[in-house]
Design a protein around this motif. Structure first.
Motif, PDB file in Angstrom:
ATOM      1  N   TRP A  36       0.814  -1.217   0.000  1.00 21.07           N
ATOM      2  CA  TRP A  36       0.000   0.000   0.000  1.00 21.07           C
ATOM      3  C   TRP A  36       0.846   1.266   0.000  1.00 21.07           C
TER       4      TRP A  36
ATOM      5  N   GLU B  26      -3.748   5.954  -8.367  1.00 25.18           N
ATOM      6  CA  GLU B  26      -4.891   5.490  -9.163  1.00 25.18           C
ATOM      7  C   GLU B  26      -5.264   4.061  -8.798  1.00 25.18           C
ATOM      8  N   GLU B  27      -4.268   3.222  -8.563  1.00 26.09           N
ATOM      9  CA  GLU B  27      -4.534   1.828  -8.194  1.00 26.09           C
ATOM     10  C   GLU B  27      -5.171   1.737  -6.808  1.00 26.09           C
ATOM     11  N   LYS B  28      -4.764   2.602  -5.897  1.00 28.13           N
ATOM     12  CA  LYS B  28      -5.365   2.618  -4.564  1.00 28.13           C
ATOM     13  C   LYS B  28      -6.848   2.990  -4.633  1.00 28.13           C
ATOM     14  N   VAL B  29      -7.168   3.977  -5.471  1.00 31.77           N
ATOM     15  CA  VAL B  29      -8.570   4.390  -5.634  1.00 31.77           C
ATOM     16  C   VAL B  29      -9.399   3.239  -6.190  1.00 31.77           C
TER      17      VAL B  29
ATOM     18  N   ILE C 222      -8.796   0.008  -5.977  1.00 32.21           N
ATOM     19  CA  ILE C 222      -8.925  -1.054  -4.970  1.00 32.21           C
ATOM     20  C   ILE C 222      -9.965  -0.674  -3.916  1.00 32.21           C
ATOM     21  N   LEU C 223      -9.973   0.582  -3.499  1.00 30.03           N
ATOM     22  CA  LEU C 223     -10.970   1.032  -2.521  1.00 30.03           C
ATOM     23  C   LEU C 223     -12.387   0.914  -3.080  1.00 30.03           C
ATOM     24  N   LYS C 224     -12.547   1.200  -4.373  1.00 25.42           N
ATOM     25  CA  LYS C 224     -13.866   1.041  -5.002  1.00 25.42           C
ATOM     26  C   LYS C 224     -14.311  -0.412  -4.990  1.00 25.42           C
TER      27      LYS C 224
ATOM     28  N   VAL D 135     -13.348  -2.756  -2.871  1.00 29.49           N
ATOM     29  CA  VAL D 135     -13.662  -3.118  -1.480  1.00 29.49           C
ATOM     30  C   VAL D 135     -15.041  -2.625  -1.085  1.00 29.49           C
ATOM     31  N   ASN D 136     -15.373  -1.402  -1.488  1.00 30.98           N
ATOM     32  CA  ASN D 136     -16.685  -0.848  -1.161  1.00 30.98           C
ATOM     33  C   ASN D 136     -17.817  -1.614  -1.843  1.00 30.98           C
ATOM     34  N   LYS D 137     -17.560  -2.048  -3.097  1.00 33.14           N
ATOM     35  CA  LYS D 137     -18.570  -2.838  -3.803  1.00 33.14           C
ATOM     36  C   LYS D 137     -18.792  -4.175  -3.106  1.00 33.14           C
TER      37      LYS D 137
ATOM     38  N   LYS E  11     -18.342  -4.789   0.071  1.00 33.21           N
ATOM     39  CA  LYS E  11     -19.073  -4.531   1.325  1.00 33.21           C
ATOM     40  C   LYS E  11     -20.568  -4.367   1.061  1.00 33.21           C
TER      41      LYS E  11
END
Length: 506
Positions: A485, A492-495, A497-499, A501-503, A505
């Motif tokens: 991380w 851009e890759e972090k954003v 990955i966060l998307k 993870v949110n999907k 959840k």
């Protein structure tokens, strides 16, 4: 749907398949090893081991057909796709015949002084080899249908077929456990039936769902396309054959100098390392069509960007699972197999090292293939593929230990071979060396060293146990996530990955 989302969706289908097939495959290997015994398992690995190596042949030939199908889809040319499919059918029918005849001729030499097989198991080995020839021809004929599904990025149905094939292998293993007949013969014959079933299922599906999968060679014959595809597939085939001959040749050399028990150790190493490698190959299966389509759309920047990112993420996926597995390999082997063949642990660890190094440039070969000019690269690859076979035979002649086979293999294929891919990708596709080292090499080297270091520290502090295995996995995972991380991932890759993870959840 965006390129990234499409890749993620398809990768998800493939990972679902991988999770099921990996469990079945590991359990199947245990059943077969205990049922056949180390000697018969070694015989199957040396005589029938080419069945596993056919995956390389199948992959190499599918990549040629898929490259043309994906490229033409990027161009938006549907009629050309129909011609490509029909040319591919004729091409692979010819190849299957040639391969079948070549294996028949090779069999005469194998069973007349080359293979070191006990006298009372010669007949069983010949039956396995005969089954292999039939299996080979059906495996080659599945390539056009496999390429069609990949070009359409239909990974959902592809995953279903893979799971079905794994269950068939489990049925074969159970049949071997309970049969009263010669287990090696039964195993060889039943394993040869699986490619025929797979071919039938894929053919029916593709004919019903894809317009281009219509066998009409007279209507869609294209001489110029045939010449172009034959040249491309021919070079791919030659590289693949040199790869297969060397891998099987190394098994023969190992058998000639050390006997079937070492082949059993090699077979176990191939099985376990093959399962670990599926974590990256699964993702690459979803990425490869995108690389060819991008080149077909004349979007070279996107093609190189996807290639570099797939190299990076492929290596990350491999080291996440492979590093703790390599550190705890002796304990894992004991739990998995109970009766661990001699040298199996070291062979597995060296196989893992080879796999990790190769991931650094794994997608650059696909970028070169997408470009289409592969003659010079293929010649160099063939020479490099043959070198480990000659060098290993020479070292064994001077009484070097068995593990030197893997040292030579890693040096030639992983290190020099990776440099070769990088050179030709720079020459043909204008890939910057600086960009490669900045995006892929240095971040991956950093995370690999730190993850391995923390795992070794925990390993040395505790005695061998399930607790130590769990703590090694936890410590390496935490180090991997922290370093990944903070150092490896771009903003851009972090954003992205966060998307994801949110999907999940939601």
């Amino acid at each position: 749907m965006s390129t990234a989302n499409r890749i993620i969706k398809n990768t998800g289908f493939l990972y679902a398949k991988m999770g099921i097939t990996m469990f079945i495959s590991l359990y199947t290997t245990r059943l077969i090893l205990n049922s056949l015994g180390a000697s018969d398992f070694g015989i199957f690995n040396i005589v029938g081991g080419a069945i596993a190596m056919l995956g390389f042949l199948n992959s190499a030939m599918a990549s040629a057909t898929q490259r043309f199908m994906s490229y033409s889809e990027g161009e938006g040319n549907k009629e050309k796709q129909k011609s490509i499919f029909n040319v591919s059918i004729m091409l692979h029918l010819s190849i299957s015949m040639v391969v079948g005849i070549a294996l028949l001729i090779a069999g005469y030499f194998f069973f007349n002084g080359v293979l070191n097989i006990p006298e009372n198991r010669i007949f069983a080995a010949k039956v396995v080899y005969g089954s292999l020839i039939v299996s080979t021809m059906f495996t080659v004929m599945t390539v056009p249908y496999d390429a069609a599904m990949n070009a359409h990025e239909n990974m959902r149905y592809y995953a279903i077929v893979g799971i079905f094939e794994s269950f068939l292998k489990l049925v074969v293993a159970l049949a071997c456990v309970y049969t009263a007949y010669d287990k090696l013969i039964i195993y060889g014959i039943l394993m040869a039936c699986i490619p025929l079933i797979t071919l039938t299922v894929m053919r029916v599906y593709c004919r019903r769902n894809y317009d281009e999968c219509m066998i009409a060679p007279k209507k869609y014959w294209n001489k110029g396309l045939m010449k172009e595809m034959t040249s491309f597939a021919g070079w791919n085939f030659i590289v693949s054959i040199s790869n297969i001959l060397t891998q099987n040749g190394l098994s023969v050399v190992l058998n000639s100098f050390w006997g079937t028990t070492l082949n059993a150790a090699q077979g176990v190493g191939n099985q376990l390392c093959g399962q670990l490698q599926t974590f990256s190959s699964t993702m690459l299966k979803a990425v490869n069509p995108v690389i060819a389509k991008s080149e077909g759309q004349n979007n070279r920047d996107l093609m190189l960007q996807v290639s570099l990112k797939s190299c990076k993420f492929s290596l990350l996926l491999v080291i996440f699972f492979s590093i703790p597995a390599s550190i705890e390999m002796p304990y894992i082997m004991k739990v998995w197999l109970h009766n661990v063949p001699q040298w199996a642990v070291l062979f597995c660890q060296l196989q893992i090292l080879r796999t990790i190094i190769e991931q650094l440039t794994i997608s650059l070969g696909n970028a070169i293939a997408a470009h289409g000019v592969i003659k010079s690269y293929s010649k160099a690859s063939c020479i490099l593929n043959i070198m480990p076979l000659l060098l290993t035979w020479l070292l064994f002649k001077f009484n070097f230990a068995p593990y030197w086979m893997y040292i030579v293999w890693i040096s030639c294929w992983s290190i020099i071979g990776g440099g070769l891919k990088l050179y030709y990708c720079n020459k043909l596709c204008n890939l910057s060396y600086k960009v490669f080292f900045y995006v892929v090499f240095f971040p991956c080297l950093t995370i690999s060293i730190l993850t391995f270091f923390i795992g070794v520290v925990v390993h040395q502090l505790l005695d061998e146990s399930l607790l130590r295995l769990l703590l090694v996995c936890i410590s390496t995972s935490l180090m991997f996530l922290i370093v990944g991380w903070r150092i490896v991932l771009t903003p851009e890759e972090k954003v992205l990955i966060l998307k994801i993870v949110n999907k999940i959840k939601k």
